[in-house]
Design an enzyme around this catalytic site. Structure first.
Site, PDB file in Angstrom:
ATOM      1  NE  ARG A 125      -4.181  -1.860   1.736  1.00  0.00           N
ATOM      2  CZ  ARG A 125      -4.272  -2.830   2.632  1.00  0.00           C
ATOM      3  NH1 ARG A 125      -3.530  -2.796   3.715  1.00  0.00           N
ATOM      4  NH2 ARG A 125      -5.127  -3.802   2.461  1.00  0.00           N
ATOM      5  CE  LYS A 147       0.837  14.535 -13.951  1.00  0.00           C
ATOM      6  NZ  LYS A 147       0.661  15.086 -15.305  1.00  0.00           N
ATOM      7  CD  GLU A 189       8.906  17.057 -21.592  1.00  0.00           C
ATOM      8  OE1 GLU A 189       8.232  18.067 -21.274  1.00  0.00           O
ATOM      9  OE2 GLU A 189       8.386  15.966 -21.910  1.00  0.00           O
ATOM     10  CE  LYS A 231       6.768  18.036 -12.916  1.00  0.00           C
ATOM     11  NZ  LYS A 231       6.817  16.862 -13.729  1.00  0.00           N
ATOM     12  CD  GLU A 241      -2.249  17.175 -15.168  1.00  0.00           C
ATOM     13  OE1 GLU A 241      -1.175  16.619 -14.909  1.00  0.00           O
ATOM     14  OE2 GLU A 241      -2.875  17.003 -16.208  1.00  0.00           O
ATOM     15  NE  ARG A 245       1.979  17.658 -12.057  1.00  0.00           N
ATOM     16  CZ  ARG A 245       2.504  16.788 -11.226  1.00  0.00           C
ATOM     17  NH1 ARG A 245       2.098  16.757  -9.961  1.00  0.00           N
ATOM     18  NH2 ARG A 245       3.436  15.946 -11.619  1.00  0.00           N
ATOM     19  CG  ASN A 249       0.349  17.281 -19.292  1.00  0.00           C
ATOM     20  OD1 ASN A 249       1.315  16.535 -19.254  1.00  0.00           O
ATOM     21  ND2 ASN A 249      -0.524  17.377 -18.308  1.00  0.00           N
ATOM     22  CG  HIS A 252       3.237  16.342 -22.943  1.00  0.00           C
ATOM     23  ND1 HIS A 252       3.934  17.524 -23.144  1.00  0.00           N
ATOM     24  CD2 HIS A 252       4.091  15.530 -22.260  1.00  0.00           C
ATOM     25  CE1 HIS A 252       5.139  17.414 -22.587  1.00  0.00           C
ATOM     26  NE2 HIS A 252       5.252  16.215 -22.058  1.00  0.00           N
ATOM     27  CG  HIS A 256       0.863  11.356 -24.404  1.00  0.00           C
ATOM     28  ND1 HIS A 256       0.178  11.843 -23.315  1.00  0.00           N
ATOM     29  CD2 HIS A 256       2.174  11.377 -24.064  1.00  0.00           C
ATOM     30  CE1 HIS A 256       1.056  12.133 -22.358  1.00  0.00           C
ATOM     31  NE2 HIS A 256       2.263  11.865 -22.793  1.00  0.00           N
ATOM     32  CG  HIS A 268       8.035  11.800 -23.877  1.00  0.00           C
ATOM     33  ND1 HIS A 268       6.685  11.683 -24.099  1.00  0.00           N
ATOM     34  CD2 HIS A 268       8.184  12.852 -23.021  1.00  0.00           C
ATOM     35  CE1 HIS A 268       6.044  12.604 -23.405  1.00  0.00           C
ATOM     36  NE2 HIS A 268       6.931  13.327 -22.733  1.00  0.00           N
TER      37      HIS A 268
HETATM   38  N1  GLY Z   1       5.102  15.729 -16.795  1.00  0.00           N
HETATM   39  C1  GLY Z   1       3.972  16.512 -16.499  1.00  0.00           C
HETATM   40  C2  GLY Z   1       3.662  16.582 -15.052  1.00  0.00           C
HETATM   41  O1  GLY Z   1       4.421  16.091 -14.239  1.00  0.00           O
HETATM   42  O2  GLY Z   1       2.650  17.105 -14.691  1.00  0.00           O
END
Ligand code: GLY
Length: 370
Positions: A125, A147, A189, A231, A241, A245, A249, A252, A256, A268
């Site tokens: 957990r 994430k 990035e 960041k 997010e 946040r 993206n 992205h 993706h 990527h």
């Molecule tokens: N890579 C995007 C984020 O961490 O929100």
């Protein structure tokens, strides 16, 4: 008659952690963990490509410091970013007798961090983990913010969880052994941060192309520190997010889809570069952004050798866009620049709906070029 028993759960949690950045930091990790431990034992999770270069070195250095640790590796590559790898890691963690007072150390690029972090999130957990990113992309983005996820056949990061690391060690000297293509891909990035948040960073990237391409230490430290700072600020403001946040993206959603259509053959960051050109074009067509700045963004991406075009059928691309987590109520959502250094919002929301017919039309306009 119904009885209601309310379970009150207003939890206040402190998930703050340090991001340490410095050349030569890698070899100082064991001493730092001795002085500031995160767990009683450690499982270093890495991939087959890094095992011999850095994995065994870290394991030996930990043991030299009197720290109990084991090493777990899985095959390098995006194909490993799936639930089977997580199950394999869980079995190995059990064999290594990792318990809830232990911690995981993820040593690698985005795949290792995401998969190892997700394994840490669900093992017993949830146990603590530390990120040691070895690629530029992981150092400036994926190792920070908690994430963790794996892909499914349908799309990227569709199974995952927010699980913040307890510490992040960023050593830019590890980038010296990174293949050039991967290093340049990570720069997509960094350019993204310039477009979404920091005009000064964007201009710095414009003015120092050769130094950055050649891994000049001062320039590298500057762009990594600034990216980590951005960041960190965005995650602090919106860790789950809910709104802000999502600007991280930028590019992205198409990226993706492109990665999926290419069978994950492109890197990527390369897909993000193409995706920034597409999302930027949508921003221009929707009247949020001026064409000059879109072109300036594309020139910067190009100057770092990043691709701007990939050859895909528009219908396939539109279909693939729907697997993005940012689709809301069946509507495609995009984050769009307003000027270099700032993103557009509509009614305070950064995720902006764009009807499919418009997306299709804008993509067709780009088609001859892309
Ligand atoms: N890579 C995007 C984020 O961490 O929100």
């Amino acid at each position: 008659m119904v009885e209601v028993l309310r379970l009150n759960l207003n939890r206040v949690v402190n998930e703050s952690y340090d991001i340490l950045v410095g050349f030569g930091l890698f070899d100082r990790i064991p001493a730092d963990l001795r002085d500031n431990p995160i767990g009683k034992r450690y499982a270093v999770i890495t991939d087959s490509a890094l095992k011999d270069v850095y994995g065994k070195r870290l394991l030996e250095e930990l043991r030299d410091e009197g720290i109990d640790a084991c090493l777990i590796d899985f095959p390098a590559g995006e194909e490993s970013k799936n639930i089977n790898t997580v199950i394999y890691i869980v079995k190995r963690l059990l064999e290594c007798k990792i318990d809830r007072r232990s911690a995981v150390i993820t040593l690698g690029g985005g795949v290792v961090g995401d998969v190892g972090g997700f394994a840490a999130a669900i093992y017993m957990r949830g146990i603590p983990y530390i990120q040691v990113p070895t690629t530029l992309l992981a150092q400036v983005d994926s190792s920070i913010g908690g994430k963790t996820a794996v892909d499914t056949e349908e799309g990227k990061n569709l199974i995952g969880s927010f699980h913040q690391p307890k510490r992040v060690y960023v050593d830019p000297s590890l980038l010296k052994t990174l293949p050039k293509r991967e290093y340049l891909s990570g720069l997509a990035e960094v350019i993204k941060y310039g477009v979404i948040y920091d005009r000064n960073l964007f201009e710095y990237l414009e003015g120092n192309v050769e130094k950055i391409k050649n891994l000049d230490e001062e320039a590298l430290l500057h762009i990594i520190k600034r990216s980590c700072m951005i960041k960190k600020e965005i995650v602090e403001e919106d860790p789950l997010e809910e709104n802000k946040r999502s600007i991280l993206n930028y590019g992205h959603t198409p990226a993706h889809a492109i990665e999926r259509l290419s069978g994950y053959k492109c890197l990527h960051g390369e897909a993000v570069s193409v995706g920034m050109r597409i999302s930027g074009w949508i921003a221009v067509k929707k009247g949020f952004w001026i064409m000059d700045e879109w072109e300036r963004q594309n020139e910067l991406l190009h100057s770092y050798g990043l691709p701007l075009k990939m050859d895909f059928n528009v219908d396939d691309l539109v279909r693939a866009l729907y697997y993005d987590k940012k689709v809301e109520g069946g509507t495609l959502m995009f984050v769009l620049p307003k000027r270099i250094g700032e993103m557009a919002s509509v009614n305070g929301r950064y995720r902006i709906p764009v009807p499919e017919e418009e997306v299709r039309r804008f993509l067709l306009e780009l088609k001859n070029d892309y």
